[in-house]
Motif scaffolding. Structure first.
Motif, PDB file in Angstrom:
ATOM      1  N   VAL A  12       0.836  -1.195   0.000  1.00 32.29           N
ATOM      2  CA  VAL A  12       0.000   0.000   0.000  1.00 32.29           C
ATOM      3  C   VAL A  12       0.876   1.253   0.000  1.00 32.29           C
ATOM      4  N   SER A  13       1.933   1.239   0.795  1.00 28.24           N
ATOM      5  CA  SER A  13       2.845   2.383   0.844  1.00 28.24           C
ATOM      6  C   SER A  13       3.506   2.609  -0.509  1.00 28.24           C
ATOM      7  N   ALA A  14       3.901   1.520  -1.178  1.00 31.08           N
ATOM      8  CA  ALA A  14       4.516   1.640  -2.499  1.00 31.08           C
ATOM      9  C   ALA A  14       3.554   2.283  -3.492  1.00 31.08           C
ATOM     10  N   ALA A  15       2.271   1.900  -3.409  1.00 32.29           N
ATOM     11  CA  ALA A  15       1.280   2.507  -4.295  1.00 32.29           C
ATOM     12  C   ALA A  15       1.123   3.992  -3.995  1.00 32.29           C
ATOM     13  N   LEU A  16       1.167   4.358  -2.707  1.00 31.49           N
ATOM     14  CA  LEU A  16       1.079   5.769  -2.336  1.00 31.49           C
ATOM     15  C   LEU A  16       2.267   6.558  -2.873  1.00 31.49           C
ATOM     16  N   VAL A  17       3.451   5.982  -2.758  1.00 26.16           N
ATOM     17  CA  VAL A  17       4.647   6.674  -3.248  1.00 26.16           C
ATOM     18  C   VAL A  17       4.621   6.784  -4.767  1.00 26.16           C
ATOM     19  N   LEU A  18       4.139   5.740  -5.438  1.00 30.50           N
ATOM     20  CA  LEU A  18       4.044   5.802  -6.897  1.00 30.50           C
ATOM     21  C   LEU A  18       3.097   6.918  -7.320  1.00 30.50           C
ATOM     22  N   LEU A  19       2.020   7.108  -6.567  1.00 28.69           N
ATOM     23  CA  LEU A  19       1.072   8.190  -6.858  1.00 28.69           C
ATOM     24  C   LEU A  19       1.730   9.559  -6.729  1.00 28.69           C
ATOM     25  N   MET A  20       2.791   9.657  -5.948  1.00 28.67           N
ATOM     26  CA  MET A  20       3.456  10.942  -5.748  1.00 28.67           C
ATOM     27  C   MET A  20       4.101  11.472  -7.031  1.00 28.67           C
TER      28      MET A  20
END
Length: 435
Positions: A12-20
């Motif tokens: 989930v954190s990786a997806a959040l960072v990718l959204l950045m």
């Protein structure tokens, strides 16, 4: 193999960072001129695409495999990531990839409005290979700057929880170097048309960045106690920096601006990145205030010193990255009653370690980026021609524009698409398009 709660959180954190990275794209593109908005979006999204491929092939190995001279990992140890099949290591590989992606995307803001897209596409894989991956290995992979490394043993191990040196100082220095190599925009400092064209887009980008930053800082949390510290730090530091930035504007200029507020949010996020797990909530608040003031004052230096950092990568990411990295020398909490920053009785050891790591990152990135940038600029080219800059890099580099203003010919391609009727008949409209 069962998937654990930790694995789910990292994904989930990786997806959040990718959204950045799309967040950076919107944040930056709103700050450009209307005729450069698509070019900036393309530079950020191409960074995502190219770095993802590089990371899968050799980047992950270079940042964390068996070390070579404490400088970088063996690029062939996990080449293509096939050796990680059947293990949970692919999750960490994906998470770390998102950090490399956004670091490269941040650099684009320093050369907005005038960069040649082909030159950028050459720069991205070379820079992430020769600069980002080695620095990530030296800080996080057991290399030169780690506790076991030669540099770390001399000066002490610097704290960089989520990327103060590896991401923000790294990107800020690289953006400054490229801005100096390709030179200033035509009309820099005097042309009012170089002001941001779409502030709501900037605010949207800042929103996505703040949202994604909870994954950026929190993805490596080891337990609930550490996660709580990180969450509060990531909330309060940008909030304090927002207040500090608009406060500086209010005192200096008489009015607070939404652009300043958005920039303050990002400055606070940048500053808390290296410190998010190692300071108290009050420490995070103070770091945010310091970052907001420092970056608000720093963004104007480009006009005094004459370097054209188009979208303030230096003023926000380099300056606030330094604020957060060095502030740990004062605000770092003791671990098991030992160490800590000056304000906790830990002495100057942590400040020395933080200062040495920051200085190393600046020199390492500055020297290598200069070499890479000059070689590409003198071969492929890094800057568009002056007439192309005047026309706008959206049209000259991509044959399209971000906005269509009432049929005034500001959108679409130079010529009709081959499948369109206008391409196959001679009409007054087609003649005008083809002229």
């Amino acid at each position: 193999m069962e998937i654990s709660a930790v694995d789910v959180w990292v994904m989930v954190s990786a997806a959040l960072v990718l959204l950045m990275t799309p967040g950076v794209a919107f944040f930056y593109s709103g700050m450009t001129r209307a005729k450069s908005v698509l070019n900036m979006l393309m530079m950020c999204f191409s960074a995502l695409a190219v770095v993802a491929v590089v990371w899968t092939l050799w980047g992950y190995s270079m940042s964390g495999a068996t070390g070579i001279a404490q400088l970088f990992g063996n690029p062939f140890e996990a080449f293509g990531l096939s050796s990680l099949l059947g293990s949970g290591d692919l999750i960490s590989a994906g998470f770390s990839a998102t950090f490399a992606i956004i670091t490269v995307a941040l650099i684009a803001g320093g050369i907005a409005d005038r960069a040649k897209f082909s030159g950028w596409l050459v720069f991205v894989p070379i820079w992430v290979t020769l600069v980002y991956c080695p620095l990530a290995f030296m800080v996080w992979g057991g290399g030169l700057l780690s506790a076991e490394g030669e540099f770390g043993q001399v000066f002490g191990e610097a704290i960089d929880y989520a990327g103060g040196t590896v991401v923000h100082i790294n990107a800020g220095v690289a953006a400054l170097v490229l801005a100096l190599i390709i030179g200033r925009r035509r009309g820099f400092g005097v042309d009012p048309a170089q002001r941001p064209h779409n502030i709501p887009l900037v605010m949207l980008g800042a929103t996505l960045l703040w949202f994604g930053w909870f994954g950026f800082n929190g993805g490596a949390a080891t337990d609930a106690a550490e996660a709580g510290v990180i969450w509060i730090s990531t909330m309060v530091a940008p909030a304090a920096a927002f207040i500090a930035w608009i406060g500086v504007e209010w005192i200096r200029d008489g009015k607070p601006t939404s652009l300043g507020g958005a920039s303050g949010i990002v400055a606070g996020l940048v500053a808390i990145t290296p410190a998010c797990a190692n300071v108290s909530p009050l420490g995070a608040l103070l770091i945010g205030l310091l970052a907001g003031v420092a970056s608000a004052l720093a963004v104007g230096l480009k006009y005094r010193l004459g370097y054209d950092d188009s979208l303030d990568v230096v003023g926000v990411h380099l300056v606030s990255g330094l604020v957060g990295t060095l502030a740990l020398g004062f605000f770092a909490l003791p671990v098991d009653g030992e160490g800590g920053g000056l304000f906790y009785g830990g002495g100057a050891d942590q400040l020395i370690a933080q200062s040495a790591a920051a200085a190393f990152a600046i020199l390492f990135t500055g020297i290598l980026t200069t070499i890479i940038g000059i070689l590409i600029h003198r071969t492929v080219g890094m800057r568009v021609a002056e007439e192309d800059e005047i026309t706008g890099v959206d049209l000259t580099e991509h044959a399209e524009t971000g906005y269509e203003f009432g049929g005034l010919g500001t959108g679409g391609s130079f010529r009709p698409h081959p499948s369109s009727p206008a391409a196959h008949r001679r009409t007054p409209e087609a003649e005008r398009v083809n002229s």
